[in-house]
Design an enzyme around this catalytic site. Structure first.
Site, PDB file in Angstrom:
ATOM      1  N   THR A  52      -3.022   5.736   4.708  1.00 32.10           N
ATOM      2  CA  THR A  52      -1.682   6.098   4.233  1.00 32.10           C
ATOM      3  C   THR A  52      -1.732   6.963   2.983  1.00 32.10           C
ATOM      4  O   THR A  52      -0.845   7.793   2.761  1.00 32.10           O
ATOM      5  CB  THR A  52      -0.852   4.830   3.943  1.00 32.10           C
ATOM      6  OG1 THR A  52      -0.930   3.952   5.064  1.00 32.10           O
ATOM      7  CG2 THR A  52       0.601   5.157   3.680  1.00 32.10           C
ATOM      8  N   LYS A  77       0.830  -1.211   0.000  1.00 27.87           N
ATOM      9  CA  LYS A  77       0.000   0.000   0.000  1.00 27.87           C
ATOM     10  C   LYS A  77       0.860   1.255   0.000  1.00 27.87           C
ATOM     11  O   LYS A  77       0.394   2.329  -0.429  1.00 27.87           O
ATOM     12  CB  LYS A  77      -0.977  -0.018   1.174  1.00 27.87           C
ATOM     13  CG  LYS A  77      -0.364  -0.183   2.554  1.00 27.87           C
ATOM     14  CD  LYS A  77       0.167   1.087   3.178  1.00 27.87           C
ATOM     15  CE  LYS A  77       0.911   0.761   4.463  1.00 27.87           C
ATOM     16  NZ  LYS A  77       1.569   1.935   5.066  1.00 27.87           N
TER      17      LYS A  77
END
Length: 346
Positions: free
Chosen positions: A249, A192
């Site tokens: 994130t 990610k």
């Protein structure tokens, strides 16, 4: 006497996890190589470089002596940068024993070998990879130290180990779920960061919310596709370690991966970005690893591929976006091979 845990090393996430454990009235030793950082934590209860303005618990102390850090600890939490995990674990090895719980919260790969972090730790400790626990999920260190409600997942092939890690960390503001899919949790946490770089770059280019939403969605498809080919359960990528960590994130200024991508989108070079960050940006190393892994498994990762060209071959970010938009027509459901799809649906 309070139970003891050791945290290796004293970066932002390591210090935040140490604070969680200290709030459970544990004695927490944080190991660092930096004597000035040790003295600051012990003398001022601060770690200003990584968590400015935060006062740390008196239950938490720092040491540069590995034996002192882990002696008597029931658990060791490894939170070193991916490039340093092997060296740190090697230093831990003489003082580790089979009864000690080992948790790692490092989100990346060993770039030189393309190995997952649990594999590296298992090799250095001489134990089965399955007894190591992975901690992952949407969790900014800056919010955890402020005791903001946070939910994570701990994953291990050994239910006893994951349950022990759940008990170790869970408190009133830090909720912990368990998961048996260690491979999926580990891959999701690492990959990610690539998409977060891309999201920051999109924002730096001024492309807006439509572009970022598409990037996150198609990025999750890439992560799932390669993850399943490497043996992960696809459902993991729809959970905390997957979409949860991806969202936090890729959309927050707390994220150093997003910030790095944003600066690239603004036109800064990679060297300029790294020079201004002052901390490790795992997504950059992970992009290089993903490029090699995608070729090995013959799995398409177009977003990661274009980011690789931007980071390591000097491609202009706008040209990378044009290449993604101009790809051949696809069906949205091209996420994994037919063989893998059938594996999970029979």
């Amino acid at each position: 006497m309070s139970e003891k845990a050791a945290v290796l090393v004293a970066g932002s996430w390591g210090t935040a996890l140490a604070s969680v454990l200290a709030d459970k009235d544990m004695d927490v030793a944080v190991w660092t190589r930096n004597e000035a950082q040790r003295d600051e934590i012990n003398g001022l209860h601060r770690n200003e470089r990584y968590l400015p303005g935060v006062e740390l618990s008196p239950n938490l102390y720092a040491t540069t002596d590995m034996e002192e850090a882990v002696s008597g600890a029931k658990a060791v939490v490894i939170v070193a940068p991916s490039s340093a995990v092997r060296e740190v674990t090697r230093a831990l090895k003489p003082f580790w024993h089979e009864d000690m719980l080992v948790v790692h919260a490092t989100k990346g790969f060993e770039t030189e070998t393309m190995k997952r972090i649990s594999t590296v730790i298992g090799e250095e400790l001489g134990c089965e990879e399955g007894r190591i626990v992975v901690l992952s999920g949407p969790s900014h260190a800056e919010e955890v130290v402020k005791r903001c409600p946070t939910t994570v997942v701990v994953a291990s092939m050994d239910d006893t180990q994951s349950a022990a890690a759940q008990d170790l960390f869970m408190n009133s503001y830090f909720r912990v779920y368990t998961n048996r899919d260690m491979v999926g949790a580990e891959l999701a946490g690492a990959l990610k960061n690539i998409i977060a770089l891309g999201a920051g770059m999109s924002d730096g280019l001024g492309y807006g919310d439509n572009a970022k939403a598409a990037l996150l969605t198609r990025g999750l498809a890439e992560i799932t596709r390669i993850g399943v080919e490497m043996g992960a359960n696809p459902l993991t990528f729809a959970g905390l370690a997957g979409i949860g960590d991806l969202v936090v994130t890729a959309t927050s200024r707390h994220s150093r991966n997003w910030r790095a991508g944003f600066m690239l989108g603004e036109g800064k070079t990679l060297d300029e970005v790294l020079g201004s960050m002052g901390m490790v940006v795992e997504g950059i190393r992970t992009t290089k690893a993903a490029h090699t892994i995608s070729e090995k498994y013959k799995v398409q990762m177009p977003i990661a591929g274009q980011l690789y060209h931007v980071l390591f071959e000097g491609l202009d970010p706008r040209t990378a976006v044009e290449a993604l938009m101009g790809r051949d027509r696809k069906t949205e459901m091209e996420m994994m091979s037919l063989e893998t799809w059938e594996q999970w649906h029979t």
